[in-house]
Design a protein around this motif. Structure first.
Motif, mmCIF file in Angstrom:
data_model
loop_
_atom_site.group_PDB
_atom_site.id
_atom_site.type_symbol
_atom_site.label_atom_id
_atom_site.label_comp_id
_atom_site.label_asym_id
_atom_site.label_seq_id
_atom_site.Cartn_x
_atom_site.Cartn_y
_atom_site.Cartn_z
ATOM 1 N N THR A 192 86.410 108.125 86.325
ATOM 2 C CA THR A 192 84.470 108.488 86.305
ATOM 3 C C THR A 192 84.557 109.800 86.583
ATOM 4 N N LEU A 193 83.452 110.733 85.391
ATOM 5 C CA LEU A 193 83.896 112.178 85.752
ATOM 6 C C LEU A 193 83.110 112.552 85.068
ATOM 7 N N PRO A 194 82.066 113.515 85.263
ATOM 8 C CA PRO A 194 81.010 114.717 85.358
ATOM 9 C C PRO A 194 80.528 114.386 83.276
ATOM 10 N N VAL A 195 79.753 114.052 82.998
ATOM 11 C CA VAL A 195 80.001 113.566 81.192
ATOM 12 C C VAL A 195 80.113 113.999 80.097
ATOM 13 N N HIS A 196 79.311 115.978 81.084
ATOM 14 C CA HIS A 196 79.987 116.806 79.749
ATOM 15 C C HIS A 196 81.032 117.079 79.538
ATOM 16 N N ALA A 197 81.921 116.362 80.749
ATOM 17 C CA ALA A 197 83.686 116.745 80.419
ATOM 18 C C ALA A 197 84.231 114.975 79.411
ATOM 19 N N ALA A 198 83.461 114.229 80.072
ATOM 20 C CA ALA A 198 83.673 113.038 79.322
ATOM 21 C C ALA A 198 83.602 113.440 77.763
ATOM 22 N N ARG A 199 82.664 113.693 77.722
ATOM 23 C CA ARG A 199 82.016 113.594 76.530
ATOM 24 C C ARG A 199 83.353 114.641 75.028
ATOM 25 N N SER A 200 83.770 115.671 76.260
ATOM 26 C CA SER A 200 84.515 116.954 75.415
ATOM 27 C C SER A 200 85.849 116.234 75.236
ATOM 28 N N ILE A 201 86.179 115.720 76.481
ATOM 29 C CA ILE A 201 88.056 115.502 75.947
ATOM 30 C C ILE A 201 88.044 114.112 75.090
ATOM 31 N N ALA A 202 86.616 113.043 75.822
ATOM 32 C CA ALA A 202 87.334 112.406 74.472
ATOM 33 C C ALA A 202 87.312 112.710 72.889
ATOM 34 N N ALA A 203 86.580 113.586 72.476
ATOM 35 C CA ALA A 203 86.387 114.453 71.155
ATOM 36 C C ALA A 203 86.979 114.981 70.878
ATOM 37 N N SER A 205 91.005 113.735 72.509
ATOM 38 C CA SER A 205 92.172 112.765 72.472
ATOM 39 C C SER A 205 91.402 111.256 72.056
ATOM 40 N N GLY A 206 91.139 110.843 71.598
ATOM 41 C CA GLY A 206 90.541 109.517 71.476
ATOM 42 C C GLY A 206 89.916 108.540 72.135
ATOM 43 N N LEU A 207 90.080 108.874 73.404
ATOM 44 C CA LEU A 207 89.898 108.040 74.110
ATOM 45 C C LEU A 207 87.927 107.544 74.588
ATOM 46 N N THR A 208 87.833 106.618 75.132
ATOM 47 C CA THR A 208 86.178 106.071 74.607
ATOM 48 C C THR A 208 85.351 106.247 75.986
ATOM 49 N N VAL A 209 84.437 107.165 75.889
ATOM 50 C CA VAL A 209 83.304 107.575 76.558
ATOM 51 C C VAL A 209 82.109 106.708 77.287
ATOM 52 N N CYS A 210 81.785 105.629 78.352
ATOM 53 C CA CYS A 210 80.975 104.176 78.744
ATOM 54 C C CYS A 210 80.398 105.701 80.096
ATOM 55 N N ALA A 211 79.164 104.162 79.927
ATOM 56 C CA ALA A 211 78.102 104.396 81.137
ATOM 57 C C ALA A 211 79.063 103.427 81.993
ATOM 58 N N ALA A 212 79.002 103.829 83.339
ATOM 59 C CA ALA A 212 79.329 103.718 84.651
ATOM 60 C C ALA A 212 78.685 102.562 84.868
ATOM 61 N N PRO A 213 79.075 101.364 85.644
ATOM 62 C CA PRO A 213 78.891 100.864 85.769
ATOM 63 C C PRO A 213 77.797 99.699 87.486
ATOM 64 N N ILE A 214 77.597 101.579 87.954
ATOM 65 C CA ILE A 214 77.106 101.718 88.749
ATOM 66 C C ILE A 214 76.416 103.204 88.875
#
Length: 250
Positions: A192-203, A205-214
């Motif tokens: 779980t990380l800042p959304v801006h970093a999550a989207r950049s890394i996903a773009a 790396s092939g990993l997937t970004v999703c909403a946190a369940p909390i």
């Protein structure tokens, strides 16, 4: 003037009290002895040192670098690792000229401007995790977690879960977001990380970004600089880069 803490070197109360009067004095001396010339980014050979944590470096650093290459090809830039715990000491040591910081708590004479908000998201390999999205709370808590934290001990997720009477199992702790891809790819784990970093890394790396369940809420992002070494042009470049990236998230 500075004391060593678990978060790094921190200014003493005496240093904080002295900061603004000293800056005023430096500003007067600079005005008296310098010749004022117009700043022209197209011809300037100035070097800027920008302090920001690597989540911002990953997300907006490339946008800043590309714009500088297009508009100011002779200007160079260094990105220095900084956060709200270290930023005052870095400014005091002359190691950074400007900083982009989440939820700053500055006590010295630094200038500060809030430029926006950011939030959090999850990053994972859903196939390796054996999950379909959206991510449910029970699956989130059952997964091993990768923690990225300056202290390496706990983060916002742990505080929110504690208030809910819940907890997670942190399997691995890191200090840099850029290290996440090899830890997550092909692995049953979530970060779980800042959304801006999550989207950049996903773009990349092939990993997937999703909403946190909390609900982890949002936090403020501010631009910091010293009044005696201001440059409105580079401040606008940083603001524009942050705004551009936030626009792509929506």
């Amino acid at each position: 003037m500075f004391v060593r803490t678990r978060e790094g070197m921190q200014p003493t109360l005496r240093a904080i009290a002295m900061a603004e009067p000293l800056q005023d004095g430096v500003a007067r001396i600079h005005t008296a002895f310098s010749t004022v010339t117009a700043f022209d980014p197209a011809t300037s050979r100035q070097h800027f040192s920008l302090g920001m944590s690597d989540d911002f470096q990953i997300a907006i650093g490339p946008l800043i670098a590309r714009r500088l290459a297009a508009e100011a090809p002779r200007i160079s830039v260094t990105f220095r690792q900084a956060n709200r715990h270290r930023v005052e000491a870095l400014f005091a040591a002359g190691e950074i000229d400007f900083a982009l910081v989440a939820q700053p708590n500055v006590r010295s004479g630094l200038q500060q401007q809030e430029i926006g908000q950011s939030g959090y998201a999850c990053l994972l390999d859903p196939i390796a995790c054996g999950l379909t999205l959206p991510l449910r709370l029970e699956d989130y808590l059952a997964l091993p977690h990768l923690l990225v934290s300056f202290s390496g001990r706990e983060g916002i997720v742990d505080h929110v879960l504690k208030n809910l009477g819940l907890s997670r199992r942190v399997q691995t702790a890191l200090t840099h977001f850029s290290a996440l891809p090899p830890f997550l790819t092909g692995t049953r784990a979530v970060a779980t990380l800042p959304v801006h970093a999550a989207r950049s890394i996903a773009a990349v790396s092939g990993l997937t970004v999703c909403a946190a369940p909390i609900d982890l809420g949002e936090y403020s992002v501010s631009l910091l600089w010293q009044r005696t070494a201001d440059n409105p042009w580079i401040r606008q470049i940083i603001r524009d880069a942050f705004a551009q990236f936030r626009k792509t998230e929506n």
